[in-house]
Design an enzyme around this catalytic site. Structure first.
Site, PDB file in Angstrom:
ATOM      1  N   LYS B  78       0.899  -1.193  -0.143  1.00  0.00           N
ATOM      2  CA  LYS B  78      -0.033  -0.009   0.129  1.00  0.00           C
ATOM      3  C   LYS B  78       0.859   1.194  -0.185  1.00  0.00           C
ATOM      4  O   LYS B  78       2.020   1.246   0.752  1.00  0.00           O
ATOM      5  CB  LYS B  78      -0.776  -0.125   1.095  1.00  0.00           C
ATOM      6  CG  LYS B  78      -1.866   1.365   1.148  1.00  0.00           C
ATOM      7  CD  LYS B  78      -2.997   0.901   2.718  1.00  0.00           C
ATOM      8  CE  LYS B  78      -3.972   2.169   2.547  1.00  0.00           C
ATOM      9  NZ  LYS B  78      -4.836   1.855   3.897  1.00  0.00           N
ATOM     10  N   SER B 153      -9.703   1.883   3.078  1.00  0.00           N
ATOM     11  CA  SER B 153      -8.885   2.653   1.999  1.00  0.00           C
ATOM     12  C   SER B 153      -7.841   1.792   1.377  1.00  0.00           C
ATOM     13  O   SER B 153      -7.387   2.272   0.576  1.00  0.00           O
ATOM     14  CB  SER B 153      -8.182   3.649   3.001  1.00  0.00           C
ATOM     15  OG  SER B 153      -7.215   2.930   3.873  1.00  0.00           O
ATOM     16  N   SER B 177      -9.993  -0.417   7.200  1.00  0.00           N
ATOM     17  CA  SER B 177      -9.366  -0.185   5.922  1.00  0.00           C
ATOM     18  C   SER B 177      -8.651  -1.430   5.267  1.00  0.00           C
ATOM     19  O   SER B 177      -8.169  -1.370   4.299  1.00  0.00           O
ATOM     20  CB  SER B 177      -8.390   0.781   6.052  1.00  0.00           C
ATOM     21  OG  SER B 177      -8.838   1.951   5.843  1.00  0.00           O
TER      22      SER B 177
END
Lengths: 477, 485, 95
Positions: B78, B153, B177
């Site tokens: 990420k 997210s 997330s």
């Protein structure tokens, strides 16, 4: 109408740790800009702080030396504000729970003593440095100082004059330096002071509106700025005006305080517990461990010197003004067995020579051992006081011991009566007129003969013996 | 089957038998990326050259017999995890050109284990969002339905694993997330206990809630990834100095005799009926394995979202103050003076959702409101934590839906922040309490959208979650499906 | 209304953000919705409840006072929007 000033001080002291408070960067001064920085102290995305244990221990030392209560649990908080020298946009400090609270120090003024309360002592990180360009609309940021550990010492509003405030400040300074946790350099900013000042009519209990004074980078400036600000407020009130709560900067060149330009922003620091750091828990055992490392503090030492060495309070004050100087004195006093002579030599010759060269006792070329030998040589009559002064100078410039200098220069005092008698005979023979005058009652010229004998013996004659023999021989025996 | 479709443990077996090389696996992954990336857009930065170099390096190690379960395995990161020399943006314009001079601890650990990084994957700007629609690099689409969001997210991390654009990935979870996008993309996602995985090098959103965790194709892979990334780190003061068990040891233990808590507050109106149905079948599978499902109560559940929407923005408002145009990242011109430079930089550098949260957080901490908002929320947080402590005296793990709905359509909730926030309603409590949680696939809707089940356990009980999820996965007999791309 | 437009402006300044008039209106509305929602916390009795700022209770995480290598200054400045020599440059600070 008589006014009474109310003064409280906030002191920031940089701690003498090797590394910064939350990262391993060096705290050393005077290096290339931004060369002592890393992702942590530059506030790069993703970094986390880890607390330097020494910072806690140094703060504990100061807390113990100022009779504070050390909190069992203390926390770090974030103080949020924007400034280019603050890379994270917040300063890590302590807010709701500082390391220590409720202490005091004693100050001495006009022979009396007064307790000045300490509200709190807390740990925090220093900011970087901002340099302003005079010619272009630019400022430049150097982050080397970012994250250097600081303690903030906040006093109670207990001081009632600029002298008291200066005495308090000097006391804090002395303790910090004694503890060897701060170098105390005010010009370089490792010891900084802000003051809160208000005045009120004598006898009133409510506080007046206060101003905050900044930018005073010497003891003298603190005193001058406070005196100026007190007079300014008195004038304002006496002439029917009002004191406005504001921050004022001291201008050394103008000898005046002035308001910061533009409108001052209301402080809304949005303090909250720093989630990246965990609480510091200090138990009794840790406190005792730190207490055992505390040196004798200046005030205690002063009293002990007066008692133990029978020296005047003024001398004791000078000799304990630094820990190294006090240690130097004690060593000479012990080795020579003559504390008063040791004190005289240090307060006189040593400090004068060092001051002339702007050096301090740590770089004194004369070792305590050598000075005590010199004192002993005077005591046992090997050399005269006058010779000792000359020898001292040689010792200072060459770093040699007194014995070596005496031997090299053949400086041993002449105590052999036969040799001295011969010298006196020589002098008397060369000065028959003066000898007659003396015998005729002009005793004032006795000193002249002593001088002549010293000259003939190149200063090595034992003055006491010369006196004795000269008197006898002039009397014609 | 293509190599990129396999799991870590399947590939590891082939590598160990010298049947495939890391280079072949990486080739297969990049071929897939070239094919599907235009539709999905998981990645913001590809690391192709470095990946092949790392694969060659891994192959050399493999030849020398220096093999860990992660050696040669392609992993996506990420874009909130710092990578030395590789742009790390957090999906924000304000960091669009930021190149960290250091690696996050988890990145170091994966590197040391021999993993190969394929690139940095998309996310909601600064991890603030539930749909991966707020990145300055554009949206990521759900591989199961390109008209839908992948969750957020960590939407890029979830979509990349679901679309076989990597074998596993790392994400971060502040209020769900990891777990929510894992559920919406039909993969396994775990948020470990707070302090179990070092946050050093994870760009902070809300420091007291953030945790890094893995996205994988199955529970065994999750255990393998956890074995690598978990553990104490002296650079993170909140990392816990506890030994880490071998999580793969929990894989085949079964759950006979366990008690599974079903919190009544989580089975409420507003849950999609198909999600509810999937939960019922999940309970049936679990009971079939010898576990007892009992109703429990977490009385302060209704307050979780409110607490979260004070604490997370408050911490974020402070964490994001460092983006000021001085040291790194975007700066909007010079302006008349410093103040103008600050305001122009931050206003143009942050997107709407980030600014909204900075505003809420700044307000909640500002003079006069601290007690009413931040302090109050922190106190209620204590009560929520207490609810879980009590619950775990009555059960081994807790079962809830991961998300109240399957993936929603792109743009559906962008104009209503509160509706968007409600998407995290079942995941937020674990972050507030600091407990670990895992989302495992538990079925599909009739339209073919994945549904996830969430299991929660007490602090440092990731082993129990793996034991539970593994037992369920092995016995659920879910239809093997792949997204049709 | 929990938060006024003036407060939105004040908070924006604290956070070093600026908004157009339209944005201010939208933000005032959205923030009010969110604040109205979080008002439910007032229903909870939190008398004598300690605030929790860490999910896991740890204490005394220290490092020893040891100097470690700093970053190469070139790397420290590498990401700077504007560097001058060894410094970060910023527009003049007006106090």
């Amino acid at each position: 109408m008589e006014y009474e000033p109310i003064i409280g001080l906030e002191v920031h002291a940089q701690l003498l740790t090797k590394s910064k408070i939350f990262c391993g960067c060096s705290t050393q001064f005077g290096v290339e800009p931004n060369s002592h920085t890393c992702p942590v102290c530059m506030g790069m995305p993703g970094v986390l702080p880890v607390l330097n244990k020494k910072v806690v221990e140094y703060t504990m030392k100061m807390a113990l030396a100022t009779h504070c209560r050390i909190n069992e649990v203390c926390n770090f908080a974030r103080k949020n504000y924007f400034y280019p020298d603050l890379p994270k946009g917040y300063q890590i400090s302590q807010y709701a729970s500082p390391l220590a609270e409720h202490g005091y120090v004693d100050i001495e003024l006009n022979g009396g003593r007064k307790k000045i309360g300490i509200t709190r002592i807390h740990m925090e990180e220093d900011a970087g440095k901002l340099l302003h360009d005079e010619h272009t609309p630019s400022s430049y940021v150097d982050m080397n100082r970012t994250g250097v550990p600081l303690i903030e010492i906040v006093s109670e509003p207990d001081m009632r004059s600029a002298e008291e405030a200066t005495a308090y400040l000097k006391r804090l300074h002395e303790i910090l330096v004694y503890l060897e946790i701060c170098d105390g350099n005010m010009e370089e900013g490792s010891f900084r002071c802000d003051a809160n000042v208000s005045i009120r009519l004598k006898g009133e209990t409510a506080f007046g509106t206060r101003t905050e004074l900044k930018n005073m980078n010497s003891f003298r400036n603190v005193q001058r700025a406070l005196e100026y600000e007190i007079r300014r407020q008195e004038y304002l009130l006496a002439s029917g005006g009002e004191v406005v709560q504001e921050t004022k900067l001291w201008d050394d060149a103008q000898g005046a305080t002035y308001s910061m330009r533009g409108k001052e922003e209301a402080h809304d620091y949005r303090y909250f517990p720093d989630p990246d750091l965990v609480p510091v828990v200090i138990d009794g055992r840790w406190i005792e461990e730190v207490r055992e490392t505390l040196p004798e503090l200046p005030l205690e030492k002063r009293e002990r010197f007066i008692q133990e060495y029978q020296i005047p309070p003024y001398d004791a004050g000078v000799l304990t003004s630094s820990r190294v100087l006090a240690d130097y004195f004690e060593e000479v006093a012990k080795l020579s067995g003559k504390p008063k002579a040791a004190s005289n030599w240090i307060m006189g010759e040593i400090l004068r020579f060092l001051n002339e060269e702007k050096r301090d006792i740590t770089s004194c070329p004369i070792l305590p051992q050598s000075l005590s030998e010199l004192i002993q040589l005077i005591e046992d009559g090997t050399i005269s006081g006058k010779m000792a002064k000359d020898i001292f100078e040689d010792m200072y410039t060459t770093g040699k011991g007194p014995q070596q200098i005496i031997e090299e220069k053949g400086l041993v005092q002449i105590t052999d009566e036969e040799i001295l008698k011969k010298a006196i005979e020589e002098v008397l023979a060369a000065n028959p007129v003066q000898a007659e005058q003396y015998r005729g009652g002009k005793e004032k010229i006795f000193g002249y003969f002593v001088g002549q004998v010293m000259k003939v013996t190149r200063g090595k004659a034992n003055p006491a013996l010369v006196n004795d023999l000269l008197k006898k021989m002039l009397a014609g025996s | 089957m293509e190599l990129n479709q396999l799991t870590i443990h399947e590939l590891h077996e082939l590598i160990t038998k010298r049947e495939v090389s890391s280079t072949q696996i990486v080739q297969s992954v990049f071929k897939r990326i070239e094919t599907v990336e235009k539709d999905i857009h998981s990645y913001v930065t590809l690391m192709k050259e470095r990946a092949f170099a790392a694969a060659a390096d891994a192959d050399k190690r493999i030849r020398e017999g220096d093999i860990t379960p992660m050696t040669g395995i392609p992993v996506a990161l990420k874009d909130v995890l710092c990578t030395k020399g590789i742009r790390t943006t957090c999906g924000s314009r304000i960091l669009h050109n930021y190149i960290p001079p250091y690696d996050a601890t988890v990145v170091e650990k994966l590197k040391a284990a021999g993993a190969v990084f394929t690139g940095k994957v998309n996310m909601d700007e600064f991890a603030m969002g539930s749909s991966t629609e707020t990145s300055c690099f554009g949206i990521t689409r759900n591989p199961w339905d390109l008209k839908r969001i992948p969750g957020g997210s960590s939407g890029g991390s979830a979509a990349a694993v679901a679309a076989d654009e990597c074998i596993a990935s790392l994400g971060s979870d502040t209020g769900g997330s990891i777990r929510q996008p894992a559920a919406l993309c039909g993969v396994v996602g775990m948020k470990p206990t707070y302090g179990r995985v070092s946050r050093f090098g994870l760009v902070a959103f809300a420091s007291s809630l953030d945790q890094i965790g893995p996205f994988t194709k199955d529970v065994e892979d999750c255990a393998i990834m956890m074995n690598v990334i978990a553990g104490y780190d002296s650079r993170d003061s909140t990392s816990v100095p506890l030994d880490v068990p071998d999580y793969t040891a929990f894989l085949s233990r079964g759950i006979d005799g366990w008690t599974v808590g079903i919190p009544r507050e989580y089975f409420i109106e507003g849950i999609d009926p198909e999600v509810m149905e999937a939960m019922k079948s999940t309970i049936a599978v679990i009971e079939g394995l010898g576990a007892k499902c009992v109703e429990i109560s977490l009385p302060h559940t209704g307050y979780c979202l409110a607490v979260y929407y004070i604490i997370a923005p408050a911490e974020a408002s402070s964490n994001l103050a460092r983006y000021d145009g001085v040291k790194y990242g975007f700066r909007a011109g010079d302006g008349r003076d410093l103040l103008e430079m600050y305001k122009k930089t931050r206003s143009a550098g942050f997107g709407a959702e980030v600014k909204r949260r900075i505003m809420i957080g700044t307000y909640a901490l500002s003079s006069g409101y601290y007690d009413a908002y931040y302090k109050k929320a922190s106190q209620v947080r204590g009560l929520i934590k207490g609810d879980f402590e009590k619950a775990f005296t009555q059960c081994d793990v807790i079962l809830t839906p991961t998300s109240p709905t399957p993936a929603f359509t792109i743009g559906e909730k962008m104009d209503d922040p509160l509706q968007m926030y409600l998407s995290d309603i079942f995941t937020i409590s674990a972050n507030l309490a600091g407990i670990p949680g895992i989302s495992v696939p538990c079925g599909f809707t009739r339209r073919g959208l994945p549904i996830g089940a969430q299991f929660l356990a007490g602090h440092f009980e990731e082993g129990k979650l793996i034991q539970m999820a593994s037992a369920y996965e092995k016995n659920a007999n879910l239809e093997k499906r792949r997204p049709n791309l | 209304m929990k938060i006024t437009r003036a407060e939105v402006e004040y908070v924006a300044h604290l956070a070093r953000l600026e908004f157009s008039e339209d944005e201010k209106e939208k933000f005032t509305f959205q923030l009010n919705n969110i604040l109205a929602y979080v008002d439910m916390l007032n229903q909870v009795d939190t008398t004598d409840i300690e605030p929790v700022s860490h999910a896991i209770a740890l204490n005394n995480a220290f490092r020893e006072d040891v100097v470690e290598d700093s970053l190469n200054p070139e790397l420290s400045l590498a990401n700077a929007p504007e560097a001058r020599g060894p410094f970060f440059r910023v527009p003049k600070v007006i106090e």
